[in-house]
Design a protein around this motif. Structure first.
Motif, short mmCIF file in Angstrom:
data_model
loop_
_atom_site.label_atom_id
_atom_site.label_comp_id
_atom_site.label_asym_id
_atom_site.label_seq_id
_atom_site.Cartn_x
_atom_site.Cartn_y
_atom_site.Cartn_z
N MET A 10 0.82 -1.21 0.00
CA MET A 10 0.00 0.00 0.00
C MET A 10 0.85 1.26 0.00
O MET A 10 0.58 2.23 -0.73
CB MET A 10 -0.90 -0.01 1.24
CG MET A 10 -1.76 1.21 1.43
SD MET A 10 -2.77 0.99 2.92
CE MET A 10 -3.23 2.68 3.24
N LEU A 11 1.93 1.27 0.80
CA LEU A 11 2.77 2.46 0.89
C LEU A 11 3.67 2.65 -0.33
O LEU A 11 4.26 3.71 -0.51
CB LEU A 11 3.63 2.38 2.16
CG LEU A 11 2.86 2.42 3.48
CD1 LEU A 11 3.81 2.26 4.65
CD2 LEU A 11 2.04 3.70 3.61
N ALA A 12 3.76 1.61 -1.16
CA ALA A 12 4.59 1.71 -2.38
C ALA A 12 3.80 2.27 -3.55
O ALA A 12 4.40 2.60 -4.58
CB ALA A 12 5.14 0.32 -2.74
N TYR A 13 2.49 2.41 -3.43
CA TYR A 13 1.66 2.92 -4.52
C TYR A 13 1.81 4.44 -4.65
O TYR A 13 2.15 5.12 -3.68
CB TYR A 13 0.20 2.56 -4.27
CG TYR A 13 -0.26 1.30 -4.98
CD1 TYR A 13 -1.32 1.32 -5.87
CD2 TYR A 13 0.38 0.08 -4.77
CE1 TYR A 13 -1.75 0.17 -6.52
CE2 TYR A 13 -0.03 -1.07 -5.42
CZ TYR A 13 -1.09 -1.01 -6.29
OH TYR A 13 -1.50 -2.15 -6.94
N PRO A 14 1.52 5.00 -5.83
CA PRO A 14 1.71 6.44 -6.09
C PRO A 14 0.86 7.36 -5.23
O PRO A 14 1.19 8.54 -5.08
CB PRO A 14 1.32 6.59 -7.57
CG PRO A 14 1.48 5.22 -8.15
CD PRO A 14 1.13 4.27 -7.06
N TRP A 15 -0.27 6.87 -4.68
CA TRP A 15 -1.19 7.76 -3.95
C TRP A 15 -0.49 8.54 -2.85
O TRP A 15 -0.81 9.71 -2.59
CB TRP A 15 -2.36 6.96 -3.35
CG TRP A 15 -1.95 6.11 -2.18
CD1 TRP A 15 -1.44 4.85 -2.22
CD2 TRP A 15 -2.02 6.47 -0.80
NE1 TRP A 15 -1.18 4.39 -0.96
CE2 TRP A 15 -1.53 5.37 -0.06
CE3 TRP A 15 -2.44 7.61 -0.12
CZ2 TRP A 15 -1.44 5.37 1.32
CZ3 TRP A 15 -2.36 7.61 1.28
CH2 TRP A 15 -1.86 6.51 1.98
N LEU A 16 0.48 7.91 -2.20
CA LEU A 16 1.15 8.55 -1.07
C LEU A 16 2.01 9.72 -1.55
O LEU A 16 2.00 10.80 -0.94
CB LEU A 16 1.99 7.53 -0.31
CG LEU A 16 2.57 7.98 1.03
CD1 LEU A 16 1.45 8.40 1.97
CD2 LEU A 16 3.38 6.86 1.66
N ASN A 17 2.75 9.53 -2.64
CA ASN A 17 3.57 10.61 -3.19
C ASN A 17 2.72 11.70 -3.81
O ASN A 17 3.12 12.87 -3.86
CB ASN A 17 4.56 10.07 -4.22
CG ASN A 17 5.65 9.22 -3.60
OD1 ASN A 17 6.05 9.46 -2.46
ND2 ASN A 17 6.11 8.22 -4.33
N ASP A 18 1.54 11.32 -4.31
CA ASP A 18 0.65 12.30 -4.94
C ASP A 18 -0.07 13.17 -3.92
O ASP A 18 -0.59 14.24 -4.25
CB ASP A 18 -0.39 11.60 -5.82
CG ASP A 18 0.24 10.93 -7.03
OD1 ASP A 18 1.40 11.28 -7.36
OD2 ASP A 18 -0.42 10.06 -7.63
N TYR A 19 -0.17 12.68 -2.67
CA TYR A 19 -0.88 13.43 -1.63
C TYR A 19 -0.14 14.72 -1.30
O TYR A 19 1.07 14.72 -1.08
CB TYR A 19 -1.02 12.57 -0.37
CG TYR A 19 -1.61 13.34 0.80
CD1 TYR A 19 -2.98 13.55 0.90
CD2 TYR A 19 -0.79 13.85 1.80
CE1 TYR A 19 -3.53 14.25 1.97
CE2 TYR A 19 -1.32 14.56 2.86
CZ TYR A 19 -2.68 14.75 2.94
OH TYR A 19 -3.22 15.45 4.00
N HIS A 20 -0.89 15.82 -1.27
CA HIS A 20 -0.28 17.10 -0.93
C HIS A 20 -1.30 17.94 -0.17
O HIS A 20 -2.38 18.25 -0.66
CB HIS A 20 0.18 17.86 -2.19
CG HIS A 20 0.73 19.22 -1.88
ND1 HIS A 20 1.94 19.39 -1.24
CD2 HIS A 20 0.23 20.46 -2.11
CE1 HIS A 20 2.17 20.69 -1.09
NE2 HIS A 20 1.15 21.35 -1.61
#
Length: 201
Positions: A57-67
Motif C-alpha cells: 500500500m505504501l509503495a503505490y503512487p497515492w502517497l507521493n501524490d498526496y499534498h
C-alpha cells in the motif's frame, strides 16, 4: 475374522484408550513462534498479511501524490473489514495489526472508528459540564479522514479423505474520501494443507 485382524483391532483399541487417558500438558511458547494446530486463520496470518499489504500500500503512487500543506501526512480511517469465510476470524486483531504497521511506518495518521469517536464526543460533552474552562477539550475540532480503508477475507476449502486444503484471500482497497477514487487495491493469498492422522475423528 482371522487372528491377525483381531490382533490389529485390539492394538488400535489399546492405542486409542491410552491416548485418551494420557494427562494434558501445557507449554509456554514464545509470542513470535507459530503453533498451527489446524488450517484455520490464526494470529500469524493476521500479522503477515497486514505487514505485506502495508508494504504494498505504501509503495503505490497515492502517497507521493498526496499534498496538503496543513497536514504533512494523510489521515486514514478503517471502515468495515468483512469476514466472508465460514469460520470465526478475529477481525479486530487483523485491523489492529494493519493499523500498527501503518502507524509504525510514520507515513500516515489514523482516525478512530465511529464508535470510538462517539465515546470521545460524549466525554467532551461531559467536560463541558464538569471540567474547568481551562482544561476542557472543545467540540468540532476533530480531524477528518482523507482516505478510507476497507476489505474482505474469503476462503475456499477442499476436503478429500484425510487431507484438507484451505485457501484464503484478503482483498483491501483505499479510497480517497473527497473524490471517491480508488487509489490502492491489494490482495494477499494464503494456502494451508492439513493432514489428518489415521485415528482423527
Amino acid at each position: 475374522m482371522n487372528t491377525n485382524r483381531i490382533g490389529r483391532l485390539i492394538l488400535i483399541s489399546l492405542i486409542v484408550i491410552l491416548s485418551a487417558c494420557a494427562p494434558s500438558s501445557v507449554e509456554r511458547l514464545e509470542l513470535k513462534q507459530e503453533m498451527a494446530l489446524t488450517d484455520k486463520w490464526n494470529d500469524t496470518d493476521s500479522k503477515l498479511v497486514a505487514e505485506e499489504m502495508t508494504t504494498d500500500m505504501l509503495a503505490y503512487p497515492w502517497l507521493n501524490d498526496y499534498h496538503n500543506p496543513k497536514r504533512p501526512r494523510p489521515t486514514v480511517i478503517i471502515q468495515r473489514i468483512r469476514n466472508k469465510t465460514d469460520q470465526h476470524i478475529a477481525i479486530d486483531t487483523f485491523v489492529n495489526e494493519f493499523k500498527r504497521a501503518l502507524i509504525r511506518s510514520g507515513k500516515v495518521d489514523f482516525v478512530v472508528s465511529a464508535d470510538d469517536r462517539e465515546d470521545l464526543r460524549e466525554e467532551r460533552r461531559d467536560q463541558e459540564v464538569h471540567a474547568s474552562i481551562e482544561t476542557q477539550t472543545e467540540m468540532a475540532q476533530e480531524t477528518g479522514a482523507n482516505f478510507a480503508l476497507s476489505g474482505t477475507i474469503t476462503s475456499i476449502v477442499e476436503d478429500v479423505k484425510r487431507q484438507r486444503v484451505t485457501f484464503y484471500q484478503v482483498d483491501m482497497k483505499l479510497v480517497e474520501m473527497k473524490t471517491g477514487k480508488e487509489v490502492w487495491n491489494g490482495e494477499k493469498k494464503i494456502k494451508k494443507l492439513m493432514k489428518r492422522s489415521l485415528f482423527s475423528m
